[in-house]
Motif scaffolding. Structure first.
Motif, mmCIF file in Angstrom:
data_model
loop_
_atom_site.group_PDB
_atom_site.id
_atom_site.type_symbol
_atom_site.label_atom_id
_atom_site.label_comp_id
_atom_site.label_asym_id
_atom_site.label_seq_id
_atom_site.Cartn_x
_atom_site.Cartn_y
_atom_site.Cartn_z
ATOM 1 N N CYS A 243 0.836 -1.201 0.000
ATOM 2 C CA CYS A 243 0.000 0.000 0.000
ATOM 3 C C CYS A 243 0.868 1.247 0.000
ATOM 4 C CB CYS A 243 -0.919 0.010 1.217
ATOM 5 S SG CYS A 243 -0.027 0.111 2.794
ATOM 6 N N LEU A 244 0.252 2.347 -0.349
ATOM 7 C CA LEU A 244 0.823 3.663 -0.118
ATOM 8 C C LEU A 244 0.189 4.222 1.150
ATOM 9 C CD1 LEU A 244 0.683 5.060 -3.747
ATOM 10 C CD2 LEU A 244 2.763 4.527 -2.464
ATOM 11 N N ALA A 245 0.972 4.882 1.964
ATOM 12 C CA ALA A 245 0.470 5.429 3.227
ATOM 13 C C ALA A 245 0.936 6.865 3.387
ATOM 14 C CB ALA A 245 0.942 4.587 4.410
ATOM 15 N N VAL A 246 0.041 7.722 3.814
ATOM 16 C CA VAL A 246 0.352 9.127 4.091
ATOM 17 C C VAL A 246 -0.394 9.538 5.353
ATOM 18 C CG1 VAL A 246 0.687 9.710 1.659
ATOM 19 C CG2 VAL A 246 -1.560 10.004 2.691
ATOM 20 N N ALA A 247 0.060 10.602 5.975
ATOM 21 C CA ALA A 247 -0.664 11.142 7.129
ATOM 22 C C ALA A 247 -2.042 11.592 6.680
ATOM 23 C CB ALA A 247 0.106 12.302 7.746
ATOM 24 N N ALA A 248 -3.056 11.257 7.444
ATOM 25 C CA ALA A 248 -4.443 11.532 7.050
ATOM 26 C C ALA A 248 -4.719 13.022 6.883
ATOM 27 C CB ALA A 248 -5.395 10.928 8.082
ATOM 28 N N ASP A 249 -3.955 13.860 7.586
ATOM 29 C CA ASP A 249 -4.219 15.303 7.515
ATOM 30 C C ASP A 249 -3.386 16.013 6.460
ATOM 31 O OD1 ASP A 249 -1.788 14.992 8.750
ATOM 32 O OD2 ASP A 249 -2.230 16.284 10.461
ATOM 33 N N ARG A 250 -2.604 15.252 5.673
ATOM 34 C CA ARG A 250 -1.799 15.858 4.607
ATOM 35 C C ARG A 250 -2.594 15.892 3.308
ATOM 36 N NH1 ARG A 250 3.786 16.227 5.193
ATOM 37 N NH2 ARG A 250 3.579 17.357 3.226
ATOM 38 N N ARG A 251 -2.819 17.086 2.759
ATOM 39 C CA ARG A 251 -3.622 17.218 1.547
ATOM 40 C C ARG A 251 -2.969 18.153 0.529
ATOM 41 N NH1 ARG A 251 -7.590 13.239 1.594
ATOM 42 N NH2 ARG A 251 -8.210 12.906 3.776
ATOM 43 N N ASP A 252 -1.662 18.385 0.601
ATOM 44 C CA ASP A 252 -1.055 19.347 -0.304
ATOM 45 C C ASP A 252 -0.999 18.796 -1.730
ATOM 46 O OD1 ASP A 252 1.949 18.187 -0.582
ATOM 47 O OD2 ASP A 252 1.242 17.976 1.483
ATOM 48 N N ARG A 253 -0.852 19.686 -2.687
ATOM 49 C CA ARG A 253 -0.958 19.326 -4.097
ATOM 50 C C ARG A 253 0.114 18.329 -4.531
ATOM 51 N NH1 ARG A 253 1.639 20.982 -8.521
ATOM 52 N NH2 ARG A 253 2.765 22.572 -7.338
ATOM 53 N N LEU A 254 1.376 18.554 -4.137
ATOM 54 C CA LEU A 254 2.444 17.661 -4.568
ATOM 55 C C LEU A 254 2.208 16.237 -4.081
ATOM 56 C CD1 LEU A 254 5.740 19.731 -4.171
ATOM 57 C CD2 LEU A 254 4.618 18.991 -6.276
ATOM 58 N N LEU A 255 1.789 16.119 -2.843
ATOM 59 C CA LEU A 255 1.536 14.793 -2.297
ATOM 60 C C LEU A 255 0.359 14.133 -2.999
ATOM 61 C CD1 LEU A 255 2.530 12.788 -0.229
ATOM 62 C CD2 LEU A 255 1.059 13.861 1.478
ATOM 63 N N ARG A 256 -0.668 14.908 -3.283
ATOM 64 C CA ARG A 256 -1.818 14.376 -4.010
ATOM 65 C C ARG A 256 -1.406 13.893 -5.411
ATOM 66 N NH1 ARG A 256 -4.666 18.589 -3.788
ATOM 67 N NH2 ARG A 256 -4.321 19.367 -5.911
ATOM 68 N N ASP A 257 -0.575 14.677 -6.090
ATOM 69 C CA ASP A 257 -0.107 14.279 -7.418
ATOM 70 C C ASP A 257 0.746 13.020 -7.344
ATOM 71 O OD1 ASP A 257 -1.409 16.432 -8.420
ATOM 72 O OD2 ASP A 257 0.381 17.589 -8.930
ATOM 73 N N PHE A 258 1.616 12.945 -6.328
ATOM 74 C CA PHE A 258 2.456 11.756 -6.213
ATOM 75 C C PHE A 258 1.603 10.517 -5.976
ATOM 76 C CE2 PHE A 258 4.897 8.558 -3.966
ATOM 77 C CZ PHE A 258 6.030 8.458 -4.761
ATOM 78 N N LEU A 259 0.618 10.629 -5.085
ATOM 79 C CA LEU A 259 -0.249 9.481 -4.810
ATOM 80 C C LEU A 259 -0.964 9.014 -6.074
ATOM 81 C CD1 LEU A 259 -1.874 10.348 -1.367
ATOM 82 C CD2 LEU A 259 -0.292 8.485 -1.855
#
Length: 269
Positions: A243-259
């Protein structure tokens, strides 16, 4: 009291090497200086951290606890300093954690082709606590295997990693094309609850020397192939979800694009 991070780093290096001379050499300081700093740390904490003999250095119970804490505190502080420098210098950076054997390079290449201005770093996750880099701030996203503590994390399922039995090439079962769980009944198994090794290399050395068999992910077996070990499919062993895992409260654009990019890339792999 305020904990001196420099002394904590000295102690962590000494705890890793269990030898004043080797630790001092790695730290580029004189051995007597290291000894004084450790004694000063013990006085500040009010407890004995080390049992010293003429030949060895052993950790007390308090020393083992401090070493465990240091392995979380020091990386977190280093990551915080790096983030401060990035902001000061206008650097956009994304740090990706990955479990052993899980290749994330293809996803990073796909992301970089669209975001060439973003610096990408990678950090390995330990096999017994894969979510730790997300918890201590060293990474923003992880390509991991379940199970781990998912509290406060958002999980994106990717696929499944089959498990294989890793054993010495001389083992009586080594000539089989595949195994079932019943074939392993009575075998000595090396798993985390019974014996947690500090690294995969240590685990493989124990297996190769006849200390047991381990069920490991197929991707790990492929990444750490060696001639004195064999890896056999276990037909009824459940695979491990990736799986991919990120902090639930992280919503920035770069992270969204990477996901988005990594999910599509890794699911095709």
């Amino acid at each position: 009291m305020d904990l001196d991070l420099r002394k904590l780093r000295y102690f962590a290096t000494l705890a890793e090497h269990r030898h004043f001379g080797r630790a001092a050499e790695q730290l580029y300081i004189a051995q007597p200086v290291l000894s004084r700093q450790i004694k000063s740390l013990e006085q500040e904490l009010g407890c004995t951290l080390l049992l010293r003999t003429t030949r060895s250095v052993e950790l007390t119970a308090a020393g083992k606890q401090l070493y465990e804490e240091a392995q979380q505190v020091l990386p977190s502080v280093a990551a915080a300093v790096r983030r401060v420098h990035d902001v000061d210098q206008g650097v956009q950076r994304l740090v990706v954690a990955f479990s052993p054997g899980l290749p994330v390079s293809e996803a990073i290449r796909a992301f970089t082709s669209r975001h060439a201005d973003v610096e990408i770093d990678v950090v390995p996750s330990s096999w017994w606590e894969p979510d730790r880099p997300l918890r201590d701030g060293r990474a923003q996203v992880g390509y991991l295997r379940r199970q781990f503590d998912e509290t406060g994390l958002r999980i994106v399922p990717i696929g499944h990693d089959p498990r294989v039995a890793c054993m010495p090439a001389t083992h009586p079962l080594a000539g089989r094309p595949e195994l079932t769980s019943a074939d392993l009944d009575g075998e000595r198994m090396l798993d985390a609850p019974r014996r947690r090794t500090s690294s995969l290399e240590e685990k493989f050395e124990l297996i190769a020397s006849g200390h047991g068999i381990a069920l490991i992910p197929l991707s790990v077996a492929r990444s750490y192939a060696r001639p004195d070990l064999v890896h056999l499919p276990v037909t009824d062993a459940p695979g491990i979800e990736t799986c991919l895992a990120v902090a639930a409260d992280r919503r920035d654009r770069l992270l969204r694009d990477f996901l988005e990019i990594a999910t599509a890339t890794l699911r095709r792999a």
